[in-house]
Design an enzyme around this catalytic site. Sequence first.
Site, PDB file in Angstrom:
ATOM      1  N   SER A  30       0.854  -1.181   0.000  1.00 38.60           N
ATOM      2  CA  SER A  30       0.000   0.000   0.000  1.00 38.60           C
ATOM      3  C   SER A  30       0.894   1.237   0.000  1.00 38.60           C
ATOM      4  O   SER A  30       1.988   1.229  -0.570  1.00 38.60           O
ATOM      5  CB  SER A  30      -0.926  -0.037   1.223  1.00 38.60           C
ATOM      6  N   LYS A  56      -4.732   1.975  -3.492  1.00 38.70           N
ATOM      7  CA  LYS A  56      -4.049   1.274  -2.406  1.00 38.70           C
ATOM      8  C   LYS A  56      -4.991   1.073  -1.207  1.00 38.70           C
ATOM      9  O   LYS A  56      -4.881   0.076  -0.485  1.00 38.70           O
ATOM     10  CB  LYS A  56      -2.806   2.050  -1.969  1.00 38.70           C
TER      11      LYS A  56
END
Length: 231
Positions: A120, A138
Amino acid sequence: MKNILLIGGSHGIGFELASQLIKEHRVFVASRTSENLGSLEVTYIPFDSTTDQLSLEQLPDTLDGFVYCPGNINLKPFHMLSPDTFEDDMNLNFLSLVKTLHTVLPLLKKSDQASLLFFSTVAVKVGMPFHTSVAAAKGAIEGFAKALAAEYAPSMRVNVIAPSLTDTPLAKRLLGNEKKREKMDERHPLKRVGNVQDIANIASFLLNDKSSWITGQVLGVDGGLSTLNIN
């Protein structure tokens, strides 16, 4: 010795992770290019996650680890980002992850306890200007990972690493000269941007049995940026 599949791995964090993993495991790298991989003892599979269906022919019957590395840094004001850009970023970062994971899921289910790892960004937790598209894509990964971890516990572990800016080819534009680097260093409480070893060290840990009681987590490997305010 585990069988670990990296989606992406010829550059940056993926390459450093592959370099670490081959010391103890069998590593398979599915990526668009084999650049740099000639120096590593890995099985290379030509694969573009956004367009291709991953072939299982070169993979073993059982996978113990799965890492999805592809991503981008698309930083622009929201009004300059078209809906098509959001769709492209979502496809690269998240939807292609889902598609590829579906393909290899039967192999992961055969492991005693497979470890899945996604990436992420600190910008999901900390709102940052010009990050709307990448943070959205993300953010989808973080929610997906937690739900997946709950669904497949205890047979699979699923975790996410959320880095801050890391010195990789992808970040070259943001770290292109000394002035830019110094500015980015100063943003972080630890006064430097990350390097590929910082991220790969944690990734390698999450893929081995020493992390066998960790699942459903988003680990901020970000020089303290997401939690500390020292200015």
